[in-house]
Every structure is written in structure tokens, then in C-alpha cells.
Design a protein around this motif. Structure first.
Motif, PDB file in Angstrom:
ATOM      1  N   SER A  22      -2.456   3.023  -1.569  1.00  0.00           N
ATOM      2  CA  SER A  22      -3.283   2.385  -2.594  1.00  0.00           C
ATOM      3  C   SER A  22      -4.173   1.272  -2.069  1.00  0.00           C
ATOM      4  N   PHE A  23      -3.692   0.507  -1.119  1.00  0.00           N
ATOM      5  CA  PHE A  23      -4.469  -0.615  -0.605  1.00  0.00           C
ATOM      6  C   PHE A  23      -5.239  -0.250   0.659  1.00  0.00           C
ATOM      7  N   TRP A  24      -4.515   0.142   1.692  1.00  0.00           N
ATOM      8  CA  TRP A  24      -5.141   0.306   3.002  1.00  0.00           C
ATOM      9  C   TRP A  24      -6.291   1.320   3.026  1.00  0.00           C
ATOM     10  N   PRO A  25      -6.211   2.454   2.354  1.00  0.00           N
ATOM     11  CA  PRO A  25      -7.308   3.426   2.446  1.00  0.00           C
ATOM     12  C   PRO A  25      -8.643   2.918   1.891  1.00  0.00           C
ATOM     13  N   ASN A  31      -8.385  -7.021   3.584  1.00  0.00           N
ATOM     14  CA  ASN A  31      -8.663  -8.446   3.784  1.00  0.00           C
ATOM     15  C   ASN A  31      -7.407  -9.235   3.448  1.00  0.00           C
ATOM     16  N   TRP A  32      -7.419 -10.525   3.798  1.00  0.00           N
ATOM     17  CA  TRP A  32      -6.224 -11.357   3.611  1.00  0.00           C
ATOM     18  C   TRP A  32      -5.918 -11.608   2.137  1.00  0.00           C
ATOM     19  N   ASP A  33      -6.919 -11.639   1.289  1.00  0.00           N
ATOM     20  CA  ASP A  33      -6.656 -11.810  -0.146  1.00  0.00           C
ATOM     21  C   ASP A  33      -5.864 -10.626  -0.701  1.00  0.00           C
ATOM     22  N   SER A  34      -6.226  -9.438  -0.279  1.00  0.00           N
ATOM     23  CA  SER A  34      -5.500  -8.241  -0.725  1.00  0.00           C
ATOM     24  C   SER A  34      -4.080  -8.220  -0.168  1.00  0.00           C
ATOM     25  N   ILE A  35      -3.921  -8.677   1.067  1.00  0.00           N
ATOM     26  CA  ILE A  35      -2.581  -8.757   1.644  1.00  0.00           C
ATOM     27  C   ILE A  35      -1.735  -9.740   0.848  1.00  0.00           C
ATOM     28  N   ASP A  36      -2.321 -10.873   0.467  1.00  0.00           N
ATOM     29  CA  ASP A  36      -1.588 -11.843  -0.363  1.00  0.00           C
ATOM     30  C   ASP A  36      -1.188 -11.236  -1.704  1.00  0.00           C
ATOM     31  N   MET A 122      -2.776  -5.683   8.817  1.00  0.00           N
ATOM     32  CA  MET A 122      -4.093  -5.135   8.472  1.00  0.00           C
ATOM     33  C   MET A 122      -4.219  -3.648   8.789  1.00  0.00           C
ATOM     34  N   ASP A 123      -3.110  -2.966   8.890  1.00  0.00           N
ATOM     35  CA  ASP A 123      -3.113  -1.545   9.209  1.00  0.00           C
ATOM     36  C   ASP A 123      -2.089  -0.867   8.302  1.00  0.00           C
ATOM     37  N   TYR A 124      -1.875   0.426   8.517  1.00  0.00           N
ATOM     38  CA  TYR A 124      -0.767   1.068   7.831  1.00  0.00           C
ATOM     39  C   TYR A 124       0.501   0.311   8.183  1.00  0.00           C
ATOM     40  N   ILE A 125       1.441   0.254   7.256  1.00  0.00           N
ATOM     41  CA  ILE A 125       2.687  -0.431   7.547  1.00  0.00           C
ATOM     42  C   ILE A 125       3.846   0.551   7.522  1.00  0.00           C
ATOM     43  N   ASP A 126       4.859   0.224   8.301  1.00  0.00           N
ATOM     44  CA  ASP A 126       6.074   1.012   8.332  1.00  0.00           C
ATOM     45  C   ASP A 126       7.263   0.190   7.853  1.00  0.00           C
ATOM     46  N   LEU A 127       7.140  -1.137   7.911  1.00  0.00           N
ATOM     47  CA  LEU A 127       8.248  -2.035   7.598  1.00  0.00           C
ATOM     48  C   LEU A 127       9.452  -1.641   8.446  1.00  0.00           C
ATOM     49  N   ARG A 128       9.214  -1.506   9.711  1.00  0.00           N
ATOM     50  CA  ARG A 128      10.164  -0.972  10.687  1.00  0.00           C
ATOM     51  C   ARG A 128      11.314  -1.922  11.024  1.00  0.00           C
TER      52      ARG A 128
END
Length: 162
Positions: A22-25, A31-36, A122-128
Motif C-alpha cells: 500500500s505504501f511503498w509501491p 518519504n519520511w512523513d509517510s514512514i512516520d 525506504m524500501d520493501y520491508i521484511d521486519l526480519r
């Protein structure tokens, strides 16, 4: 102690799917606002999919900032599980995960859950990784209070009585 790894895995898959689909694509959200904003969603999701599932409460503003003492991360490798322990530098208390101690065995230390971790937000995440705080570590008292990273696939999360 009760193994709640399945509950944590469900949260992890859900949070990761929201960011990755939903976000990354969408370039507008990179951007950092979206990450927040995503981090706020993560907290609400964790509250509902993890905390509520085990009938526990934790202040929303403290989620992923402070240790949650009733969630212990337990290494699963009998002969040692890889761990990256923060090694502070003068004037820089965080940012280096290169302590020479790089293995932990079940029962050798007490690791308290803080959050999931990914190297690049700022990329795809895996939460590894589980980001943990070391509450105790046999024969290595200098490690107590430091943060560490341990791969999710190499550990379990246990709910402990307070």
C-alpha cells in the motif's frame, strides 16, 4: 511462559503487507512523513493483533520505543543463535551492531522485545529482526542495557508472568 510467536508472526506479516503493498509501491509515499504515518499504523496494528490477543495493554506512545517486559525473545539454536549487539562509541551511543559477542544460547540471557527492525525503511520491508534490550547475559554483565538484533526465524517470543 507461553510461546506467542504465532501471534507475533501474524502481526509481522500484516504490517509488512500494508507497507509493501500500500505504501511503498506509490512514489508519493516514499518519504519520511509517510514512514512516520506508517509507524502510527504499526502501533495500532500491534495493539490489536498482538496485545489484545494476549489480553495485555501497553501505552501506545511507548510501543516500539521502550521494552515490553512481558515479551521475552528466546533464541532457538541449542548451540547458539546469531545476535548483533550494539557496541556504543564515545559520543555515539547507538548505531553500531558489532560487539564481538555474536552468539546467544537459550537461557544464557534475558532479551526483552522492543520492536521489529529493518535496515532500510525506504524500501520493501521484511521486519526480519527482533530489536531487543539485554536485561541479563550470563558472564557478560557489560552487555546488560544494550540493544541487540536477533533474526525472527532464530527465536521465539514468550509471554511471561509479570
Amino acid at each position: 511462559m507461553k510461546d506467542v510467536s504465532g501471534i507475533f508472526d501474524h502481526y509481522r506479516m500484516s504490517a509488512r503487507a500494508i507497507w509493501n503493498t500500500s505504501f511503498w509501491p506509490d512514489q508519493d509515499f516514499r518519504n519520511w512523513d509517510s514512514i512516520d504515518q506508517f509507524h502510527q499504523i504499526e502501533k495500532l496494528l500491534f495493539q490489536e493483533l498482538a496485545l489484545a490477543k494476549v489480553a495485555k495493554e501497553w501505552p501506545l506512545q511507548d510501543l516500539f520505543e521502550k521494552t515490553i517486559p512481558f515479551f521475552h525473545v528466546v533464541p532457538s539454536g541449542e548451540h547458539g543463535t546469531p545476535i548483533m549487539i550494539q557496541s556504543p562509541r564515545p559520543g555515539k551511543p547507538t548505531g553500531y551492531w558489532d560487539d564481538p559477542v555474536n552468539l546467544v544460547k537459550p537461557g544464557e540471557g534475558e532479551l526483552l522485545f522492543i520492536a521489529y527492525f529493518d535496515w532500510n525503511q525506504m524500501d520493501y520491508i521484511d521486519l526480519r529482526y527482533y530489536r531487543v534490550k539485554i536485561a541479563s547475559f550470563d558472564a557478560k554483565s557489560e552487555l546488560v542495557g544494550r540493544e541487540a538484533l536477533i533474526e525472527c526465524q532464530s527465536a521465539a517470543v514468550h509471554l511471561v508472568d509479570e
